[in-house]
Write an enzyme that holds these catalytic residues in place. Structure first.
Site, PDB file in Angstrom:
ATOM      1  N   HIS A 170      -4.185  -9.678  -7.578  1.00 41.87           N
ATOM      2  CA  HIS A 170      -4.665  -8.429  -6.949  1.00 41.87           C
ATOM      3  C   HIS A 170      -4.411  -8.462  -5.446  1.00 41.87           C
ATOM      4  CE1 HIS A 170      -7.485  -5.187  -5.834  1.00 41.87           C
ATOM      5  NE2 HIS A 170      -7.439  -4.835  -7.092  1.00 41.87           N
ATOM      6  N   ILE A 224      -5.519  -7.945  -1.694  1.00 39.23           N
ATOM      7  CA  ILE A 224      -6.701  -7.163  -1.330  1.00 39.23           C
ATOM      8  C   ILE A 224      -7.854  -7.596  -2.224  1.00 39.23           C
ATOM      9  CG2 ILE A 224      -7.726  -4.854  -1.229  1.00 39.23           C
ATOM     10  CD1 ILE A 224      -4.970  -3.733  -0.708  1.00 39.23           C
ATOM     11  N   GLY A 226     -12.690  -4.164  -5.185  1.00 36.29           N
ATOM     12  CA  GLY A 226     -13.946  -3.516  -4.826  1.00 36.29           C
ATOM     13  C   GLY A 226     -15.101  -3.959  -5.703  1.00 36.29           C
ATOM     14  N   VAL A 227     -14.838  -4.217  -6.995  1.00 40.48           N
ATOM     15  CA  VAL A 227     -15.921  -4.643  -7.882  1.00 40.48           C
ATOM     16  C   VAL A 227     -16.459  -6.012  -7.470  1.00 40.48           C
ATOM     17  CG1 VAL A 227     -15.177  -3.251  -9.832  1.00 40.48           C
ATOM     18  CG2 VAL A 227     -14.178  -5.502  -9.492  1.00 40.48           C
ATOM     19  N   GLU A 252     -20.174  -7.135  -6.408  1.00 39.53           N
ATOM     20  CA  GLU A 252     -20.805  -8.311  -6.990  1.00 39.53           C
ATOM     21  C   GLU A 252     -21.353  -9.233  -5.915  1.00 39.53           C
ATOM     22  OE1 GLU A 252     -22.164 -11.282  -9.499  1.00 39.53           O
ATOM     23  OE2 GLU A 252     -21.595  -9.213  -9.970  1.00 39.53           O
TER      24      GLU A 252
END
Length: 286
Positions: free
Chosen positions: A189, A195, A198-199, A203
């Protein structure tokens, strides 16, 4: 010349009514009152404005760095203007020197600005003399990674909090995550542009919220916590390798009976918000 003026005074004096013992003195005629009035150069000019003179004095006081009384520093701006300034100039003769001093102070202002700029350059030069690796202090450590591992049940590769830099039990916590290229999610990713997902930012913020909810100040907790809801989550900027993610989680509502905690979270990189949202967490006993 003088004979004409003397003749005029004699003529006016004969026109004046004589005083009697029983009558009140009458006002002199218009011609005599105008003759006795001072010349125009001694009169206050029609363009005289007390408020303008007052403002001029305040400008002069500011440029000359005249300290105001202490009582004027603790009141509002309008009251300070009324208390700190002295009486208004009574005539044009006192206003002229004041104007000259104001013009002189205004003309000297650029020189003072140059001196201040030179002082600022000296400060910048002194800062540049210090090596860049010594300019930034380290983050404080309220909880290190070992204390975090005693509280949170997460382990590699999902322990996303490296240090807690500020904490108040039952209210808020501020944790950091050092994002490095060696994190296991970067190869996928994305390979060409690494990058942080976002998840995973969400978390990491939830794990900081777990430090607040699990009450570690009483010796830690064996409770697990889960997501019950996520609302109004926004991702503002991408987080890349080399960034330090600073996460603040604030407890807004806690129902101890049901183990529900509602929190507001924000994540920063260099002072800029990169992620924010509302979190609903629930604790569960093993």
């Amino acid at each position: 010349g003088f004979p004409k003026q003397k003749k005029r005074i004699t003529q006016i004096s004969t026109e004046l009514p004589r005083r009697s013992k029983n009558k009140a003195p009458t006002k002199p005629s218009l011609a005599f009152s105008s003759f006795l009035s001072p010349p125009p150069r001694f009169q206050r000019p029609s363009s005289y404005n007390p408020q303008r003179s007052h403002i001029l004095f305040l400008l002069l006081q500011r440029h000359l760095a005249v300290p105001a009384p202490m009582e004027a520093m603790t009141v509002s701006r309008s009251a300070a203007v009324c208390r700190a300034a002295p009486a208004l100039p009574a005539s044009r003769s006192t206003a002229r020197p004041l104007a000259r001093l104001a013009r002189r102070a205004l003309s000297a202002a650029p020189a003072r600005r140059l001196v201040a700029a030179a002082a600022g350059d000296k400060v910048e030069t002194a800062q540049e003399a210090v090596p860049i690796e010594k300019r930034f202090p380290p983050f404080p450590s309220v909880m290190d990674i070992n204390q975090i591992r005693e509280i949170l049940p997460h382990r590699f590769p999902f322990l996303l909090v490296d240090r807690v830099i500020e904490y108040k039990g039952g209210e808020y916590a501020v944790g950091i995550k050092n994002v490095t290229i060696n994190d296991n999610f970067f190869p996928g990713h994305f390979p060409e542009r690494p990058i942080m997902p976002g998840v995973l930012m969400v978390e990491a913020m939830a794990q900081v919220g777990g430090l607040v909810m699990l009450q570690p100040e009483v010796g830690g907790s064996r409770d697990n916590f889960f997501f019950a809801g996520i609302d109004k989550v926004r991702f503002r900027k991408p987080v890349i390798a080399g960034d330090t993610l600073i996460m603040r989680m604030t407890l807004t509502k806690y129902q101890k009976r049901f183990g529900l905690a509602k929190m507001e979270g924000k994540a920063y990189v260099g002072g800029d918000v990169v992620c924010e949202g509302e979190f609903l967490l629930v604790s569960a006993t093993e």
